[in-house]
Scaffold this motif. Structure first.
Motif, PDB file in Angstrom:
ATOM      1  N   LYS A  81      50.850  45.513 -10.793  1.00 38.47           N
ATOM      2  CA  LYS A  81      49.696  46.171 -10.184  1.00 38.47           C
ATOM      3  C   LYS A  81      48.588  46.361 -11.216  1.00 38.47           C
ATOM      4  CE  LYS A  81      51.679  48.840  -6.431  1.00 38.47           C
ATOM      5  NZ  LYS A  81      52.033  50.138  -5.903  1.00 38.47           N
TER       6      LYS A  81
ATOM      7  N   GLU B 156      43.970  48.376   0.520  1.00 35.97           N
ATOM      8  CA  GLU B 156      45.075  48.731  -0.359  1.00 35.97           C
ATOM      9  C   GLU B 156      45.696  50.035   0.091  1.00 35.97           C
ATOM     10  OE1 GLU B 156      46.673  46.849  -2.645  1.00 35.97           O
ATOM     11  OE2 GLU B 156      47.963  48.590  -2.502  1.00 35.97           O
TER      12      GLU B 156
ATOM     13  N   GLU C 223      45.516  43.702   0.826  1.00 41.22           N
ATOM     14  CA  GLU C 223      46.656  44.271   0.100  1.00 41.22           C
ATOM     15  C   GLU C 223      47.089  43.414  -1.085  1.00 41.22           C
ATOM     16  OE1 GLU C 223      49.766  46.001   2.271  1.00 41.22           O
ATOM     17  OE2 GLU C 223      48.503  46.603   3.940  1.00 41.22           O
TER      18      GLU C 223
END
Lengths: 273, 359
Positions: free
Chosen positions: A205, A227, A195
């Motif tokens: 991100k 993820e 993650e």
């Protein structure tokens, strides 16, 4: 990166994808009465970005822990470069270039960013304790050599300004980046990311995606990542494994997995067509 | 203004990785060394050298040893006294069995013997952590003291259980241990040993091995995944730490007291040294010495100050007051800065960078 470019680079990347680097064969892992993984088999090919997805408690992190030898599965084995491992060990994994990051950041909080990343070079240093005590000869040479390498990673991940800051004082997003830097310092052949984008905002991100793609393309590093952000997974991964309650639900390219009715039922929710 | 690195451009990693990258630090270190090696032996009286400065540098070394284990590698230990005793008795046995050995060889070997013993008692650290490990290291403390107390071979069958250090010369007739040695020679010898070992510790803690120790301390799981072997790393910390404590114990017996019995290294010594590193600063070389200074020098200072304030008649009252003030100061310091005197010094340096214009 525009959509067209992205597709192009994806096509290019497919050409780099080579043989099976690591395969999980029929992995079964139990904690007491809890079956964390049951008969899970999949492979990771050289040069690809492999995503592992699934709902909470599906066994994704356990799978990574099995891959780098932190958990010992009761059934099945890991095959590393065609060699069937009787038991995978963390030290063996590290020496063979399997690096990883953690879901809850596992940095060395009392050390600076630089020192944290330097620990990634640990296995490549040969100086004895005595040489280190006098900081002479090999100890000094190695230290400077690896410092130069680490500085390249620091530049690459754009974190030179926090070089001498203790990582405990850094914000979450930067800590994640330092953890990636530490894993990259090992010059990994296989990079396991648990993650990497959890708890990040959109901008962070996007940065992280860019780093992962760059690492994959420039250094040819194989990436396996867990993820939850489906957009990210569908965009950057070459193949996707879906786990649910410790079982393998689906395995294939993102478009295929996205259409799989089982996956839709278990994970993505009701189809929104 | 005073402490600022503006204008000191480091143009190579070599310059940045130097042991003291900042010019003021280099200068400060030189001044401290010059004072310790030149000014003090010239000016200080024999009383100062033997009863104040010698215990300070020796306690500093022992605190440094414990700090490597507890502060850097995160392994809590209460066996410091036992390891010091081990060093003292190893040095005694070596010096009496092989009188021709050079004093430095005796000290190095006694350190190595203590390192081996420390590694043995460090073995449980793979399985137990924190307070439980502290209890396990208590075993070292009690067992080693019991051993040296009860087995007459260690004291060469002396009836009192006291060992007295034989005179050993650094060269020619310059004795540095035993009763023939002058306080000045003993002080300079101890100071040299401590300085060299502190330098080595500084180097070790900032390089590979030190990073491995700190990695194990901060997050052992991540350390293992990176390829650090937990047991080997913890044992190396026990070995180096015990080496330092062993040499400190040998210095204690040979250079400071001259004659010592096993009980001089009882659990109180272990606690005292633990307090030194807690007050001085865990994970700091400087902190070890600051803590040693605080615990060793402050009571003496307080005592003299109280006596000077006209309490010469009430000696008992003065010593009680000394305990009370000392305790209050320890609590005060821990509240003001739980990370110890070393952190206070660091904060001060940060302030000095901008002073007097903190914009």
């Amino acid at each position: 990166m525009s959509g067209v470019q992205q597709r192009e680079s994806a096509v290019q990347r497919k050409r780099h994808i080579g043989d099976v680097l690591l395969a999980a064969e029929n992995i079964g892992l139990r904690f007491g009465g809890v079956q964390a993984l049951a008969g899970v088999s999949f492979d990771i090919r050289e040069g690809e970005i492999r995503a592992i997805i699934g709902p909470n408690g599906a066994g994704k992190s356990s799978m990574l822990n099995v891959i780098n030898g932190f958990y010992q599965p009761q059934e099945g084995h890991i095959v590393w470069r065609g060699q069937r491992m009787r038991r995978m060990r963390p030290h063996f994994a590290a020496r063979n270039g399997i690096a990883r990051t953690f879901q809850n950041i596992a940095l060395f909080k009392g050390m600076t960013t630089l020192d944290n990343i330097m620990t990634g070079r640990m296995l490549k240093m040969r100086a004895t304790m005595l040489e280190q005590a006098v900081f002479w000869g090999r100890a000094r040479r190695e230290e400077l050599e690896h410092r130069a390498f680490v500085e390249r990673i620091i530049d690459f991940l754009e974190i030179p300004h926090i070089r001498n800051v203790p990582v405990g004082k850094l914000p979450y997003g930067l800590q994640k980046r330092v953890e990636l830097a530490r894993a990259l310092a090992m010059e990994p052949t296989l990079l396991l990311l648990d993650e990497p984008m959890a708890g990040m905002n959109l901008e962070e991100k996007e940065d992280m995606c860019r780093y992962i793609l760059d690492v994959n393309e420039e250094f040819g590093t194989t990436v396996a990542l867990i993820e939850h952000d489906m957009g990210v997974v569908m965009d950057i991964s070459d193949r996707v494994v879906v786990l649910d309650y410790g079982r393998l639900l689906a395995d294939g390219p993102p478009e295929e997995v996205r259409r799989d009715p089982e996956v839709i039922k278990a994970y993505l929710g009701v189809s929104q067509d | 203004m005073i402490y600022r690195e503006t204008g000191q451009f480091k143009t190579s990693y070599a310059a940045d990785q130097a042991i003291f990258p900042i010019a003021q630090d280099r200068l400060g270190m030189l001044v401290i060394l010059a004072v310790a090696f030149v000014a003090v032996p010239l000016m200080a009286s024999d009383y100062w050298l033997t009863t104040i400065l010698l215990p300070f540098v020796i306690y500093g070394l022992a605190a440094l040893g414990l700090n490597i284990l507890t502060g850097y590698a995160g392994q809590l230990s209460l066996g410091t006294g036992g390891f010091m005793a081990c060093g003292a008795f190893a040095a005694y046995k070596l010096a009496t069995a092989f009188p021709e050995l050079h004093v430095l060889v005796v000290f190095a070997l006694s350190g190595l013997i203590t390192a081996a013993v420390g590694m043995l008692f460090g073995l449980p650290s793979l399985r137990i952590k924190g307070f439980y490990l502290a209890v396990a290291t208590l075993a070292a403390q009690f067992f080693l003291l019991w051993l040296f107390n009860k087995v007459p071979w260690f004291t060469n069958y002396s009836s009192s259980g006291v060992i007295s250090a034989p005179p050993l010369a650094i060269w020619g007739e310059t004795y540095v241990t035993g009763f023939e040695a002058t306080p000045r020679a003993k002080y300079l010898f101890a100071l040299t040993v401590v300085t060299l070992l502190a330098l080595a510790a500084k180097n070790m803690t900032r390089l590979k091995i030190g990073r491995a120790w700190m990695a194990i301390r901060d997050m052992d799981i991540a350390a293992e995944i990176i390829g650090i072997r937990p047991l080997a790393t913890k044992l190396s910390a026990f070995a180096v730490s015990s080496f330092y404590c062993g040499v400190a114990g040998a210095l204690w017996a040979f250079a400071y007291t001259g004659a010592v019995e096993a009980l001089a290294f009882d659990i109180n010594v272990s606690f005292r040294i633990l307090f030194m590193i807690i007050i001085g600063g865990l994970g700091s070389i400087l902190g070890s010495f600051l803590g040693a200074g605080f615990i060793v020098l402050l009571p003496i200072f307080l005592n003299n100050a109280l006596l000077a304030m006209g309490m010469a008649e009430a000696v008992a009252l003065a010593s009680h007051l000394e305990f009370m003030i000392m305790g209050a100061l320890i609590i005060l310091f821990l509240i003001v800065e739980p990370h110890g005197l070393a952190r206070l010094w660091q904060i001060l340096k940060e302030k000095l960078r901008k002073w007097p214009f903190p914009y």
